[in-house]
Design a protein around this motif. Structure first.
Motif, PDB file in Angstrom:
ATOM      1  N   GLN A   4       0.839  -1.188   0.000  1.00 40.59           N
ATOM      2  CA  GLN A   4       0.000   0.000   0.000  1.00 40.59           C
ATOM      3  C   GLN A   4       0.876   1.240   0.000  1.00 40.59           C
ATOM      4  O   GLN A   4       1.530   1.553   0.989  1.00 40.59           O
ATOM      5  CB  GLN A   4      -0.899   0.004   1.235  1.00 40.59           C
ATOM      6  N   SER A   6       1.376   5.303  -0.070  1.00 41.17           N
ATOM      7  CA  SER A   6       0.647   6.479   0.390  1.00 41.17           C
ATOM      8  C   SER A   6       1.614   7.647   0.535  1.00 41.17           C
ATOM      9  O   SER A   6       2.830   7.466   0.442  1.00 41.17           O
ATOM     10  CB  SER A   6      -0.037   6.188   1.734  1.00 41.17           C
ATOM     11  N   SER A  20       5.266   6.366   1.533  1.00 43.79           N
ATOM     12  CA  SER A  20       5.403   5.153   2.312  1.00 43.79           C
ATOM     13  C   SER A  20       4.819   3.980   1.539  1.00 43.79           C
ATOM     14  O   SER A  20       3.856   4.137   0.781  1.00 43.79           O
ATOM     15  CB  SER A  20       4.657   5.283   3.650  1.00 43.79           C
ATOM     16  N   CYS A  21       5.419   2.821   1.743  1.00 48.49           N
ATOM     17  CA  CYS A  21       4.902   1.578   1.171  1.00 48.49           C
ATOM     18  C   CYS A  21       4.767   0.591   2.329  1.00 48.49           C
ATOM     19  O   CYS A  21       5.770   0.047   2.793  1.00 48.49           O
ATOM     20  CB  CYS A  21       5.836   1.044   0.101  1.00 48.49           C
ATOM     21  N   ALA A  22       3.547   0.394   2.790  1.00 44.17           N
ATOM     22  CA  ALA A  22       3.281  -0.541   3.874  1.00 44.17           C
ATOM     23  C   ALA A  22       2.973  -1.911   3.288  1.00 44.17           C
ATOM     24  O   ALA A  22       2.154  -2.024   2.374  1.00 44.17           O
ATOM     25  CB  ALA A  22       2.103  -0.052   4.708  1.00 44.17           C
ATOM     26  N   SER A  24       2.247  -6.244   3.777  1.00 47.49           N
ATOM     27  CA  SER A  24       1.733  -7.294   4.649  1.00 47.49           C
ATOM     28  C   SER A  24       1.645  -8.579   3.855  1.00 47.49           C
ATOM     29  O   SER A  24       1.631  -8.567   2.623  1.00 47.49           O
ATOM     30  CB  SER A  24       0.354  -6.916   5.205  1.00 47.49           C
ATOM     31  N   ARG A  71      14.212   1.502   4.491  1.00 47.32           N
ATOM     32  CA  ARG A  71      13.242   0.523   4.952  1.00 47.32           C
ATOM     33  C   ARG A  71      13.261   0.433   6.465  1.00 47.32           C
ATOM     34  O   ARG A  71      14.306   0.589   7.087  1.00 47.32           O
ATOM     35  CB  ARG A  71      13.513  -0.849   4.334  1.00 47.32           C
ATOM     36  N   LEU A  75       8.471  -2.011  11.104  1.00 52.43           N
ATOM     37  CA  LEU A  75       7.175  -1.432  10.758  1.00 52.43           C
ATOM     38  C   LEU A  75       6.630  -1.957   9.445  1.00 52.43           C
ATOM     39  O   LEU A  75       5.558  -1.524   8.997  1.00 52.43           O
ATOM     40  CB  LEU A  75       7.283   0.095  10.685  1.00 52.43           C
ATOM     41  N   ASN A  76       7.373  -2.870   8.826  1.00 58.21           N
ATOM     42  CA  ASN A  76       6.959  -3.418   7.515  1.00 58.21           C
ATOM     43  C   ASN A  76       6.686  -2.308   6.511  1.00 58.21           C
ATOM     44  O   ASN A  76       5.697  -2.357   5.750  1.00 58.21           O
ATOM     45  CB  ASN A  76       5.716  -4.297   7.667  1.00 58.21           C
ATOM     46  N   THR A  77       7.572  -1.339   6.474  1.00 58.74           N
ATOM     47  CA  THR A  77       7.359  -0.174   5.628  1.00 58.74           C
ATOM     48  C   THR A  77       8.655   0.229   4.933  1.00 58.74           C
ATOM     49  O   THR A  77       9.728   0.184   5.540  1.00 58.74           O
ATOM     50  CB  THR A  77       6.826   1.011   6.454  1.00 58.74           C
ATOM     51  N   TYR A  79      10.220   3.484   2.588  1.00 54.62           N
ATOM     52  CA  TYR A  79       9.978   4.901   2.337  1.00 54.62           C
ATOM     53  C   TYR A  79      10.703   5.372   1.087  1.00 54.62           C
ATOM     54  O   TYR A  79      11.787   4.879   0.761  1.00 54.62           O
ATOM     55  CB  TYR A  79      10.442   5.736   3.526  1.00 54.62           C
TER      56      TYR A  79
END
Length: 129
Positions: A4, A6, A20-22, A24, A71, A75-77, A79
């Motif tokens: 995702q 955003s 951000s790229c989240a 899962s 990265r 936070l599994n994100t 940037y």
């Protein structure tokens, strides 16, 4: 598997944004993440990527020195920090990963669209005064 992106928006030339790229559904620290963008009427192009191990990054020439990928595995994100933005940076930005190759991002090759098989929805960045 889900990614995702955003953080997009309208910014003036010379300004900054952080995307951000989240993620899962998979273990972030085992796979590379690529950032891509698609401007109106143009092909989707690779912006840069970060690998799964040492955090090695690769950027296309047009953003080198202005964009930074980082990265946070906890936070599994991932940037994408974008500084000194230009009107030609206007595009929809996407993050993606290749779950068949944990070493997808290399220092000698900017990411290529066909190499990534899992994509998030994009986020629009508009650089305009």
């Amino acid at each position: 598997v889900q990614l995702q992106a955003s953080g997009g928006g309208l910014v003036q030339p010379g300004g900054s944004l952080r995307l951000s790229c989240a993620v899962s559904g998979f273990t972030l620290d085992r796979y590379a993440i690529g950032w891509f963008r698609q401007a109106p009427g143009k092909e989707r192009e690779g912006v840069g990527c970060i690998n799964s191990r040492q955090g090695v990054t690769k950027y296309t020439d047009s953003v080198k020195g202005r964009f930074t990928i980082a990265r946070d595995n906890a936070l599994n994100t991932v940037y994408l920090q974008m500084n000194s933005l230009k009107p030609e940076d206007t595009a929809v930005y996407y993050c993606a990963t290749d779950l068949h190759n944990s070493n997808r991002c290399t220092p000698w090759q900017i990411p290529r669209r066909y190499e990534y098989d899992n994509w998030g929805q994009g986020t629009l960045v508009t650089v305009s005064s």
